[in-house]
Write a protein that holds these residues in place. Structure first.
Motif, PDB file in Angstrom:
ATOM      1  N   ALA A 139      -4.168   0.127 -12.200  1.00 33.88           N
ATOM      2  CA  ALA A 139      -4.877  -1.094 -11.821  1.00 33.88           C
ATOM      3  C   ALA A 139      -4.853  -1.126 -10.469  1.00 33.88           C
ATOM      4  CB  ALA A 139      -4.379  -2.127 -12.480  1.00 33.88           C
ATOM      5  N   GLN A 140      -3.656  -0.802  -9.581  1.00 33.90           N
ATOM      6  CA  GLN A 140      -3.630  -0.718  -8.445  1.00 33.90           C
ATOM      7  C   GLN A 140      -4.410   0.397  -7.635  1.00 33.90           C
ATOM      8  OE1 GLN A 140       0.895  -0.409  -8.255  1.00 33.90           O
ATOM      9  NE2 GLN A 140       1.036  -2.626  -7.601  1.00 33.90           N
ATOM     10  N   MET A 141      -4.374   1.403  -8.300  1.00 37.96           N
ATOM     11  CA  MET A 141      -4.882   2.380  -7.533  1.00 37.96           C
ATOM     12  C   MET A 141      -6.721   2.178  -7.776  1.00 37.96           C
ATOM     13  SD  MET A 141      -5.521   6.357  -8.868  1.00 37.96           S
ATOM     14  CE  MET A 141      -6.812   7.294  -8.499  1.00 37.96           C
ATOM     15  N   LEU A 142      -7.121   1.665  -8.764  1.00 35.34           N
ATOM     16  CA  LEU A 142      -8.390   1.572  -8.998  1.00 35.34           C
ATOM     17  C   LEU A 142      -8.991   0.420  -8.141  1.00 35.34           C
ATOM     18  CD1 LEU A 142      -8.654   2.285 -13.037  1.00 35.34           C
ATOM     19  CD2 LEU A 142      -9.598   3.877 -11.268  1.00 35.34           C
ATOM     20  N   ALA A 143      -8.276  -0.372  -7.951  1.00 36.54           N
ATOM     21  CA  ALA A 143      -8.592  -1.827  -7.132  1.00 36.54           C
ATOM     22  C   ALA A 143      -8.648  -1.146  -5.739  1.00 36.54           C
ATOM     23  CB  ALA A 143      -7.699  -2.914  -7.146  1.00 36.54           C
ATOM     24  N   GLU A 144      -7.951  -0.404  -5.309  1.00 31.51           N
ATOM     25  CA  GLU A 144      -8.025   0.179  -4.058  1.00 31.51           C
ATOM     26  C   GLU A 144      -9.253   1.092  -3.921  1.00 31.51           C
ATOM     27  OE1 GLU A 144      -6.853  -1.662  -1.871  1.00 31.51           O
ATOM     28  OE2 GLU A 144      -5.573  -0.081  -0.775  1.00 31.51           O
ATOM     29  N   VAL A 145      -9.481   2.116  -4.687  1.00 27.63           N
ATOM     30  CA  VAL A 145     -10.854   2.904  -4.696  1.00 27.63           C
ATOM     31  C   VAL A 145     -11.887   1.901  -4.893  1.00 27.63           C
ATOM     32  CG1 VAL A 145     -11.969   4.435  -6.219  1.00 27.63           C
ATOM     33  CG2 VAL A 145      -9.457   4.804  -5.899  1.00 27.63           C
ATOM     34  N   PHE A 146     -11.912   0.718  -5.651  1.00 27.09           N
ATOM     35  CA  PHE A 146     -13.101  -0.179  -5.473  1.00 27.09           C
ATOM     36  C   PHE A 146     -13.426  -0.560  -4.201  1.00 27.09           C
ATOM     37  CE2 PHE A 146     -15.460  -3.659  -6.401  1.00 27.09           C
ATOM     38  CZ  PHE A 146     -16.582  -3.041  -7.420  1.00 27.09           C
ATOM     39  N   ARG A 147     -12.202  -1.050  -3.562  1.00 26.43           N
ATOM     40  CA  ARG A 147     -12.345  -1.735  -2.402  1.00 26.43           C
ATOM     41  C   ARG A 147     -12.750  -0.930  -1.293  1.00 26.43           C
ATOM     42  NH1 ARG A 147      -9.305  -2.239   1.975  1.00 26.43           N
ATOM     43  NH2 ARG A 147      -7.564  -0.744   1.338  1.00 26.43           N
ATOM     44  N   LEU A 148     -12.322   0.330  -1.366  1.00 28.65           N
ATOM     45  CA  LEU A 148     -12.583   1.305  -0.109  1.00 28.65           C
ATOM     46  C   LEU A 148     -14.266   1.727  -0.280  1.00 28.65           C
ATOM     47  CD1 LEU A 148      -9.489   3.346   0.471  1.00 28.65           C
ATOM     48  CD2 LEU A 148     -10.264   1.077   1.674  1.00 28.65           C
ATOM     49  N   LEU A 149     -14.877   1.702  -1.402  1.00 33.59           N
ATOM     50  CA  LEU A 149     -15.960   2.205  -1.569  1.00 33.59           C
ATOM     51  C   LEU A 149     -17.388   1.266  -0.945  1.00 33.59           C
ATOM     52  CD1 LEU A 149     -16.576   3.555  -5.053  1.00 33.59           C
ATOM     53  CD2 LEU A 149     -16.698   4.996  -3.104  1.00 33.59           C
ATOM     54  N   LYS A 150     -17.995   1.615  -0.221  1.00 28.51           N
ATOM     55  CA  LYS A 150     -19.370   1.138   0.103  1.00 28.51           C
ATOM     56  C   LYS A 150     -20.189   0.724  -0.904  1.00 28.51           C
ATOM     57  CE  LYS A 150     -19.666   3.625   4.525  1.00 28.51           C
ATOM     58  NZ  LYS A 150     -20.258   4.422   5.104  1.00 28.51           N
ATOM     59  N   PRO A 151     -20.790  -0.284  -1.023  1.00 28.09           N
ATOM     60  CA  PRO A 151     -21.939  -0.715  -1.968  1.00 28.09           C
ATOM     61  C   PRO A 151     -22.773   0.407  -2.378  1.00 28.09           C
ATOM     62  CG  PRO A 151     -21.683  -2.539  -0.779  1.00 28.09           C
ATOM     63  CD  PRO A 151     -20.932  -1.427  -0.022  1.00 28.09           C
ATOM     64  N   GLY A 152     -22.961   1.078  -3.457  1.00 26.25           N
ATOM     65  CA  GLY A 152     -23.840   1.998  -3.837  1.00 26.25           C
ATOM     66  C   GLY A 152     -22.978   3.443  -3.692  1.00 26.25           C
ATOM     67  N   GLY A 153     -21.733   3.511  -3.327  1.00 31.20           N
ATOM     68  CA  GLY A 153     -20.929   4.481  -3.198  1.00 31.20           C
ATOM     69  C   GLY A 153     -20.324   4.895  -4.603  1.00 31.20           C
ATOM     70  N   THR A 154     -19.722   6.165  -4.627  1.00 31.03           N
ATOM     71  CA  THR A 154     -19.447   6.540  -5.995  1.00 31.03           C
ATOM     72  C   THR A 154     -18.225   7.202  -6.038  1.00 31.03           C
ATOM     73  OG1 THR A 154     -21.670   7.465  -6.291  1.00 31.03           O
ATOM     74  CG2 THR A 154     -20.119   8.525  -7.748  1.00 31.03           C
ATOM     75  N   TYR A 155     -17.286   6.850  -7.108  1.00 34.60           N
ATOM     76  CA  TYR A 155     -15.922   7.214  -7.564  1.00 34.60           C
ATOM     77  C   TYR A 155     -16.305   8.304  -8.537  1.00 34.60           C
ATOM     78  CZ  TYR A 155     -11.282   7.196  -9.802  1.00 34.60           C
ATOM     79  OH  TYR A 155      -9.927   7.593 -10.540  1.00 34.60           O
ATOM     80  N   ILE A 156     -15.635   9.626  -8.279  1.00 34.38           N
ATOM     81  CA  ILE A 156     -15.869  10.630  -9.416  1.00 34.38           C
ATOM     82  C   ILE A 156     -14.329  10.886  -9.769  1.00 34.38           C
ATOM     83  CG2 ILE A 156     -16.386  12.971  -9.664  1.00 34.38           C
ATOM     84  CD1 ILE A 156     -18.651  12.917  -7.690  1.00 34.38           C
ATOM     85  N   LEU A 157     -14.095  10.679 -11.215  1.00 32.66           N
ATOM     86  CA  LEU A 157     -12.760  10.881 -11.727  1.00 32.66           C
ATOM     87  C   LEU A 157     -12.888  12.061 -12.690  1.00 32.66           C
ATOM     88  CD1 LEU A 157     -10.030  10.139 -12.699  1.00 32.66           C
ATOM     89  CD2 LEU A 157     -11.296   8.418 -14.385  1.00 32.66           C
ATOM     90  N   ILE A 158     -12.054  13.068 -12.173  1.00 30.13           N
ATOM     91  CA  ILE A 158     -12.050  14.416 -13.002  1.00 30.13           C
ATOM     92  C   ILE A 158     -10.652  14.426 -13.741  1.00 30.13           C
ATOM     93  CG2 ILE A 158     -12.078  16.874 -13.033  1.00 30.13           C
ATOM     94  CD1 ILE A 158     -13.419  15.626  -9.924  1.00 30.13           C
ATOM     95  N   THR A 159     -10.742  14.238 -15.079  1.00 28.00           N
ATOM     96  CA  THR A 159      -9.519  14.182 -15.664  1.00 28.00           C
ATOM     97  C   THR A 159      -9.379  14.640 -17.239  1.00 28.00           C
ATOM     98  OG1 THR A 159      -8.381  12.080 -17.237  1.00 28.00           O
ATOM     99  CG2 THR A 159     -10.759  12.103 -16.721  1.00 28.00           C
ATOM    100  N   TYR A 160      -8.286  15.025 -17.892  1.00 26.83           N
ATOM    101  CA  TYR A 160      -8.341  15.383 -18.999  1.00 26.83           C
ATOM    102  C   TYR A 160      -8.263  14.144 -20.290  1.00 26.83           C
ATOM    103  CZ  TYR A 160      -3.383  13.544 -18.938  1.00 26.83           C
ATOM    104  OH  TYR A 160      -2.501  12.729 -18.895  1.00 26.83           O
ATOM    105  N   GLY A 161      -8.397  12.801 -19.721  1.00 23.91           N
ATOM    106  CA  GLY A 161      -8.444  11.764 -20.617  1.00 23.91           C
ATOM    107  C   GLY A 161      -9.941  11.508 -21.044  1.00 23.91           C
ATOM    108  N   ASP A 162      -9.876  11.175 -22.365  1.00 27.28           N
ATOM    109  CA  ASP A 162     -11.031  10.808 -23.129  1.00 27.28           C
ATOM    110  C   ASP A 162     -11.547   9.533 -22.820  1.00 27.28           C
ATOM    111  OD1 ASP A 162     -10.134   9.408 -25.018  1.00 27.28           O
ATOM    112  OD2 ASP A 162     -10.084  10.971 -26.403  1.00 27.28           O
TER     113      ASP A 162
END
Ligand SMILES: C[S@@+](CC[C@H](N)C(=O)[O-])C[C@H]1O[C@@H](n2cnc3c(N)ncnc32)[C@H](O)[C@@H]1O
Length: 252
Positions: A139-162
């Protein structure tokens, strides 16, 4: 179960001491899961070359170098391991497009809000999910990622997690983003001739079911495949139409 420790081994992937020791021992370079060439269509499609990019948990992967070779101009790489960061900073001192800083992805307060057009995470949320207090760290990590993205920006998560183990974390209502899901096989995987999958191309997004999970008729060709979640931060203040998938007691 959403905690998803099935792919965590006995090592503590959430612990900086583990990573420092590993990078001292191994040196060289290593890319987890996939190389840039396989991820390129997804990255180029959602993060333009002129973007400011944040690579979280860069480790000693050559991914960022490959991206610069492809034309990316500004990539900030962070990792909790000072050993990895020192090595990478020395290795790439001749590439001005690459910058390296030791930082915990759960506290990136060094950067002001909306600093980046794109954030790329290959295996870092997965590492936190193997640590102690995994749901809190996520939750802490994702909140930071969201905060740092500009509106319209993109977070790409590459994971083994379904989606059963990742959607409850990334689709929380506080994160106002549109999520598109892809699945690609591990490098070197060959599709069996008896495969019943109707998918024509890995570049096709997987239509998510109402509950945010894989559709009932989805055939997983490679059980060790990787999921790519493309999360686009929405510019819209009305978040009522964005689905959120329930956090259950297992997650907390
Ligand atoms: C599975 S490796 C992936 C490395 C690289 N992204 C790749 O694809 O090869 C996970 C990386 O996340 C880093 N990491 C783990 N916890 C972290 C944290 N709290 N903050 C920043 N980096 C972290 C580790 O040091 C490690 O380099």
């Amino acid at each position: 179960m959403y905690r998803d420790v099935s792919s965590c081994n006995t090592y503590n992937y959430g612990d900086s001491l583990y990573w420092d020791a590993r990078y001292i021992q191994e040196g060289g370079s290593f890319d987890w899961y996939q190389r840039y060439a396989a991820l390129r269509p997804f990255i180029r499609n959602s993060i333009p070359l002129s973007s400011t990019v944040l690579m979280v948990g860069c480790g000693n992967a050559v991914m960022s170098e490959d991206m610069v070779e492809d034309g990316y101009e500004d990539i900030m790489n962070i990792d909790i391991s000072s050993v990895a960061i020192d090595m990478m900073r020395r290795k790439y001192e001749y590439i001005p497009q690459l910058k390296y800083m030791q930082m915990d992805v759960r506290d990136m307060s060094f950067f002001p809000d909306e600093s980046f057009d794109g954030v790329i995470d290959k295996g870092t949320l997965d590492s936190l999910m193997c640590g102690t207090d995994a749901p809190i760290s996520a939750a802490q990590m994702l909140a930071e990622v969201f905060r740092l993205l500009k509106p319209g920006g993109t977070y790409i998560l590459i994971t083994y997690g379904d989606p059963t183990v990742r959607m409850p974390h990334i689709s929380r209502r506080v994160f106002n983003w549109k999520i598109t899901l892809y699945n690609i096989p591990r490098p070197g995987f060959h599709k069996s001739e008896s495969s019943t999958s109707a998918r024509k191309s890995y570049l096709e997004p997987i239509p998510l079911a109402e509950n945010g999970l894989l559709p009932a008729d989805f055939v997983l060709e490679d059980p060790d495949s990787h999921y790519i979640y493309i999360c686009k931060k929405i510019n819209d203040t009305n978040i009522d139409n964005i689905p959120a998938y329930q956090l259950t007691a297992d997650v907390l």
